[in-house]
Write an enzyme that holds these catalytic residues in place. Sequence first.
Site, PDB file in Angstrom:
ATOM      1  N   CYS A 239      28.219  37.806  32.686  1.00  0.00           N
ATOM      2  CA  CYS A 239      29.615  37.717  33.318  1.00  0.00           C
ATOM      3  C   CYS A 239      29.958  36.189  33.581  1.00  0.00           C
ATOM      4  O   CYS A 239      30.277  35.743  34.767  1.00  0.00           O
ATOM      5  CB  CYS A 239      29.538  38.517  34.866  1.00  0.00           C
ATOM      6  SG  CYS A 239      28.748  39.992  34.819  1.00  0.00           S
ATOM      7  N   ASP A 263      31.941  37.925  28.885  1.00  0.00           N
ATOM      8  CA  ASP A 263      32.511  38.635  29.861  1.00  0.00           C
ATOM      9  C   ASP A 263      33.444  39.716  29.337  1.00  0.00           C
ATOM     10  O   ASP A 263      34.036  39.490  28.237  1.00  0.00           O
ATOM     11  CB  ASP A 263      33.324  37.376  30.513  1.00  0.00           C
ATOM     12  CG  ASP A 263      33.808  38.380  31.986  1.00  0.00           C
ATOM     13  OD1 ASP A 263      33.306  37.514  33.034  1.00  0.00           O
ATOM     14  OD2 ASP A 263      34.827  38.953  32.078  1.00  0.00           O
ATOM     15  N   CYS A 360      28.759  36.484  45.292  1.00  0.00           N
ATOM     16  CA  CYS A 360      29.427  35.475  45.896  1.00  0.00           C
ATOM     17  C   CYS A 360      29.957  36.406  47.289  1.00  0.00           C
ATOM     18  O   CYS A 360      30.950  36.465  47.891  1.00  0.00           O
ATOM     19  CB  CYS A 360      30.563  34.789  45.587  1.00  0.00           C
ATOM     20  SG  CYS A 360      31.960  35.774  44.786  1.00  0.00           S
TER      21      CYS A 360
END
Length: 430
Positions: A239, A263, A360
Amino acid sequence: MRLPGRLSAAIAVLTDVETRKRPVSEALKAWGINNRFAGAGDRAAIGNLVYDALRRRASHAAIMADDSPRALVLAVAVRDWGHDPAALNDSFATDDHAPEPLSADELARITGQLPDDSAGHILADVPEWLAPSLTRAFGDSWIAEGQAMAARPSLDLRTNTLKSQRERVLKSLARFNAVPTAISPVGVTMPAGSGDARTPNVTTDEGYLKGWFEVQDQGSQIVAALAGASPGEQLLDFCAGAGGKTLALAAAMANKGQIFAYDSDRSRLAPIYDRLKRNGAHNVQVRAPLPDALDDLVGKMDRVIIDAPCTGTGTWRRRPDTKWKLSPELLAQRVAEQAAILAHARRFLKPGGTLIYITCSILPEENDDQVAAFLAANPDFASLDPQSLWQAAFGAEAPAGVATAGAGIALTPRLTGTDGFYLNALRRNP
C-alpha cells in the site's frame, strides 16, 4: 489584518467547513482565493485558529455551552492563545471587520473551567462513541492520550541517507531552529509554535530540492525502521501510496535489493515517481494497479509491508476535522478493508518471510484486534517480540507503554511525541 479581522475570517472558514462538509484545507484555500489582500501571515493565523478550534472542539463547546464556529474561535483566542477577553471586546469596538462583541454570558463562560466530573470524552476532546475503544487501548490513560492528540504537531523531516547526513540537514535548516528527533536516528524536527506562529516552508529549501530530506512525521520514520528491511532483500510495499515509507525503506536498504511499490489507487501512487528521482532511490520498481501486476511475486518476498488504509485517528493533531467526521460505519468499513488486504498480501511472502502490518490509527479494532483475527485464520504466522524489534532498530529499550497486549507497538503523541502509529511484525513459519 488585525486580530479582530482574523477572528472573523476564521469564523467564516469554520462555518464554511461545517455547512458545506468539506475539508478544512479546501475551505482555507477558497477563503484565500476570495481574499487576496490577506498576506501569508494572515492566512497562517487564520488556519491556526480554525485547526485549534477543531482540536479542542468538545472541551471548548462545553465551556461555552455552544459549539458554533463563533464560540469555538473565540474560545481559542482566549483559552489557547491567551488574549484578554475584555481587551478583545475593546478592539472589536474599533474594527469594522471584527465579530460582534462578546456578550455578558460569553464573557462569564470563556474564562471558566470544566468541572472535574465532566464526561471523559469532553476532557479528552474525542467523539463520545469512541470512549470505549480508547479505554480498551489505553486504560486509565485514555483521557491523557486524547488531550495529547489535541495539541499541535511538530514539523518532522527524515534525512535521506542516500544523499545526505543529518548534520548537513540541521545546518541547512538552522534558521528554523531545527533539532534532532528524540528517537529516529535520521530525523529532524521543528517543534510547533503557539498562537499565530507559521510553520516553516521547508520544501523551498535547497536541501529539499536536492533530495537531502523528506517531510515525514517521526512516527512514520520509526515504523519504517521497525520494519527491519535489510540490503539485498526482496520487499513488497503493498500500500505504497505517495511513497513516504518506500523512500525510507530504500534508504535503509542502501539501494541494494529490490522494493516493489504497489497501490490499488493509481492517483495515490502518482507522486512516487518524482519523489524517487529526487531521492536517488534506484532499487524501487513501481507496479501499476493492473490485474496481474504482482502475479510474479507470489511466494517470493522476504518482507511484505502493509501500510493499511485506516481511520487516520493517529493523525488527529494534523487533521482534526476528521476526528468529528469519523463514524462507526466508516470504522467498520476500514476494518473490513484491512482484513481483505491482509488475506491477499500474505500470498506474496516466502516461507520464513515477515509481514509488517502498519496503521496510522490508535483504535484497537484496527490494530491488535485485526492482528488477532489474522492469526486465528493463519496459524502459520506468529507475532515477533516488540521489545526485540525495538532493540534491533534503535539499540535501546522501547519507551514504556508502547508494547501492546497483542505484541504490537503503538506510538502516540503522549508516549513518543509522534503521530499515532501501530506496527505488528508477523513471521511466517519456514
